[in-house]
Design an enzyme around this catalytic site. Structure first.
Site, PDB file in Angstrom:
ATOM      1  CE  LYS A 126      -4.284  -1.641   0.997  1.00 44.93           C
ATOM      2  NZ  LYS A 126      -4.738  -2.044   2.322  1.00 44.93           N
ATOM      3  CG  HIS A 129      -0.758   7.500   3.874  1.00 40.60           C
ATOM      4  ND1 HIS A 129      -0.698   8.038   5.125  1.00 40.60           N
ATOM      5  CD2 HIS A 129      -1.413   6.322   3.990  1.00 40.60           C
ATOM      6  CE1 HIS A 129      -1.297   7.230   5.973  1.00 40.60           C
ATOM      7  NE2 HIS A 129      -1.739   6.176   5.315  1.00 40.60           N
ATOM      8  CG  HIS A 132       2.182   5.378   6.692  1.00 43.12           C
ATOM      9  ND1 HIS A 132       1.531   5.052   5.530  1.00 43.12           N
ATOM     10  CD2 HIS A 132       1.585   4.666   7.663  1.00 43.12           C
ATOM     11  CE1 HIS A 132       0.586   4.163   5.794  1.00 43.12           C
ATOM     12  NE2 HIS A 132       0.595   3.910   7.078  1.00 43.12           N
TER      13      HIS A 132
HETATM   14  N1  ARG Z   1      -0.271  -0.049   9.826  1.00 44.78           N
HETATM   15  C1  ARG Z   1      -1.114   0.869  10.509  1.00 44.78           C
HETATM   16  C2  ARG Z   1      -1.624   1.932   9.535  1.00 44.78           C
HETATM   17  O1  ARG Z   1      -1.043   2.140   8.499  1.00 44.78           O
HETATM   18  C3  ARG Z   1      -0.426   1.562  11.654  1.00 44.78           C
HETATM   19  C4  ARG Z   1       0.072   0.651  12.742  1.00 44.78           C
HETATM   20  C5  ARG Z   1       0.344   1.381  14.023  1.00 44.78           C
HETATM   21  N2  ARG Z   1       0.874   0.560  15.061  1.00 44.78           N
HETATM   22  C6  ARG Z   1       0.181  -0.333  15.764  1.00 44.78           C
HETATM   23  N3  ARG Z   1       0.805  -1.068  16.660  1.00 44.78           N
HETATM   24  N4  ARG Z   1      -1.109  -0.455  15.613  1.00 44.78           N
HETATM   25  O2  ARG Z   1      -2.614   2.582   9.812  1.00 44.78           O
END
Ligand code: ARG
Length: 566
Positions: A126, A129, A132
């Site tokens: 993905k 963005h 992130h």
């Molecule tokens: N992968 C998730 C996203 O892009 C964020 C993860 C954040 N960390 C966690 N331990 N939930 O939204």
């Protein structure tokens, strides 16, 4: 010299009936330094001391007499105002900077305790963005801040590399994927395949089942499914790593959601043992009605687990593995409920360390044109964004300073620094806007402005052949108001870093650096340096040196480099 401590100690020695904590917490920094460097309002003590505030203040002032390090102490309507001896202040602060150099502002208050920081955490196949990016930049800065204060930060990139979507992606790849296209532009192509899967599934509902089949295969360790999935991860990481290397961000672990795959059963068992699970329409959930939240889904009716299941499992694992003092999760505030829910689950399981789980949410990022939403397609691809920023700085350099050495290197530091600072210059919960002109300006509240201020200080220092370290400095030459203000700022550095750590708010450091640069630029403007008499010149250079050290260290804590020249 710890002026605050001198005040507290001496008041304690001279008065009875007030507690140390009460004095400590009451001492204020006046809004205006004409009212003193510190002030102690005595209204709070009226009750215990059975006396009027004004009388209490008068009494304390008389008893204190004169104090080492202060040149005046006075009572104004119940406020005791303390005026620091500016020469002693300059000496104690600047000598400390000279001694500690780039360690100035650091401490060992963290005592080596583990702080887990979960940041960046993009999703495989993905787009990476701007959300992130914010998580990456905030997490990276917190990592450095904790380390500077003597903690042992542990940086974890919790990659989104597990879940039913991978079954769909494998399925789409098997049907329509072309290897060369994927290798050429992995994330873009995989994303297209994923979208195509959804479009086709609307026409042919069987596709969904096929996708589910592939995920089952993946879960059961099917070799082909695993191979394709691993390939997606590899390709995505290559793209992500390009961004991390531009930002100079590192992680201690890239343990994504899939890492917890084989640990979830045990976690679910534990939840059963602790009696927190209830069945609901074939699914296993934790009921949170009592806490005004929807139930936290743990196992879906088809037997699959979800994002929250993996977060709970990961937290149990991290507590065991690292025995953390705090575990900090950095995401967009859209995930507030998710974190509130599963933190509650940990608490209901009876773990008091639920209190040490911290969600540090941040606001949305948008361009002038509107929200940067993936679905609508107006995403500035992150790499584009970073290279556009570098490109623009390069143009400025070409027009303003074409002779500069290492133009590319400098353009990179400034272009990236501008993006990072833009992300960190406001309270993290605030929504931010990408505005190139504002962000890249050398004036105003920007990264380039701070870098430029530091570079200017370096350039002044480079024009003198002596090293500040080994010259005797006459601190009585630093009593101009602009110098005093700058020195006072420098003296606050450690306290600011501690605040930033406690609130997990790197922007405290950004704001502080802007204030410092502002004071310094006034000083630079008002107080000639290189043309001044020798002893004044040396003293002022010591201040330039200290300012440069703090600016560079502070920017470093934000993840921003300072070039030698720009
Ligand atoms: N992968 C998730 C996203 O892009 C964020 C993860 C954040 N960390 C966690 N331990 N939930 O939204």
């Amino acid at each position: 010299m710890d002026f605050k401590k001198i005040i507290v100690d001496n008041i304690l020695n001279n008065t009875e009936g007030i507690a140390r904590e009460d004095i400590e917490s009451s001492i204020e920094i006046p809004p205006n330094f004409e009212m003193g460097d510190y002030a102690l309002p005595c209204f709070k003590f009226a009750k215990v001391l059975r006396n009027a505030p004004n009388r209490i203040a008068e009494d304390i002032v008389t008893k204190l007499g004169s104090l080492e390090g202060f040149d005046r102490i006075e009572n104004v309507n119940g406020y005791i105002n303390f005026f620091v001896d500016k020469e002693i202040m300059a000496k104690s602060i600047l000598e400390e900077v000279i001694e500690k150099k780039d360690e100035y502002g650091s401490s060992n208050m963290g005592d080596g305790k583990n702080i887990v920081i979960d940041y960046s955490s993009p999703n495989i196949a993905k787009p990476f963005h701007v959300g992130h990016l914010r998580s990456t930049v905030i997490g990276n800065s917190l990592y450095k801040i904790y380390k500077f204060l003597g903690y042992n930060p542990i940086g974890i990139n919790h990659l989104g590399d597990w879940g039913t979507q991978f079954g769909k992606m494998i399925c789409a790849y098997k049907k329509w994927g072309v290897d060369e296209e994927i290798e050429e532009a992995p994330i873009k192509t995989l994303q297209k395949l994923y979208v195509k899967f959804h479009d086709e599934a609307e026409k042919d509902p069987n596709l969904e089942d096929e996708g589910r089949e592939w995920f089952k295969k993946l879960e059961n360790g099917d070799e082909e499914a695993k191979r394709i999935w691993k390939w997606f991860i590899e390709l995505s990481l290559e793209e992500f790593n390009r961004i991390y290397s531009l930002l100079k961000v590192k992680f201690d672990y890239y343990t994504g959601e899939s890492f917890y795959e084989d640990k979830m059963d045990a976690a679910i068992e534990l939840m059963k043992e602790k009696n927190v699970l209830t069945e609901s329409e074939g699914a296993l959930v934790v009921d949170l009605e009592e806490y005004n939240m929807p139930p936290c889904l743990i196992v879906k009716s088809d037997g699959t687990t979800i994002y929250a299941t993996r977060d709970i499992t990961a937290a149990l694992y991290r507590k065991k593995e690292f025995d953390f003092e705090k575990a900090i999760y950095i995401t967009d505030y859209a995930q507030n409920l998710h974190f509130k829910q599963w933190f509650k689950v940990i608490e209901l399981m009876g773990y008091d360390w639920a209190d040490d789980l911290i969600h540090a949410p941040f606001g949305r990022v948008s361009t002038e044109e509107g929200k940067l939403q993936t679905r609508k397609g107006n995403v500035i691809l992150l790499e584009d964004l970073l290279s556009r920023s570098i490109e623009k700085v390069k143009e400025t350099i070409e027009s303003k300073n074409p002779e500069l050495e290492n133009k590319d290197e400098v353009a990179k530091m400034v272009g990236i620094g501008a993006v990072i600072f833009n992300d960190l210059s406001n309270n993290k919960i605030k929504d931010i806007v990408f505005n190139w002109d504002r962000m890249l300006s050398f004036e105003g509240e920007t990264g380039p402005y701070l870098q430029y201020t530091a570079v200017r200080a370096k350039s002044i220092l480079s024009r003198v052949d002596k090293k500040i370290d080994d010259i005797k400095i006459d601190y009585s030459k630093l009593l101009d108001q602009e110098a005093v203000n700058t020195i006072r700022q420098i003296g606050r550095f450690n306290e600011i870093i501690v605040d930033a750590m406690e609130k997990n708010e790197p922007s405290f450091i950004s704001r502080y650096l802007l204030d410092l640069a502002h004071d310094f630029n006034k000083f630079y403007h008002e107080c000639p340096i290189l043309n001044a008499d020798e002893d004044i010149k040396i003293a002022r250079l010591a201040l330039v040196n200290a300012t440069e050290t703090v600016l560079e260290t502070g920017l470093g804590l934000l993840g921003i480099d300072v070039p030698e020249k720009m």
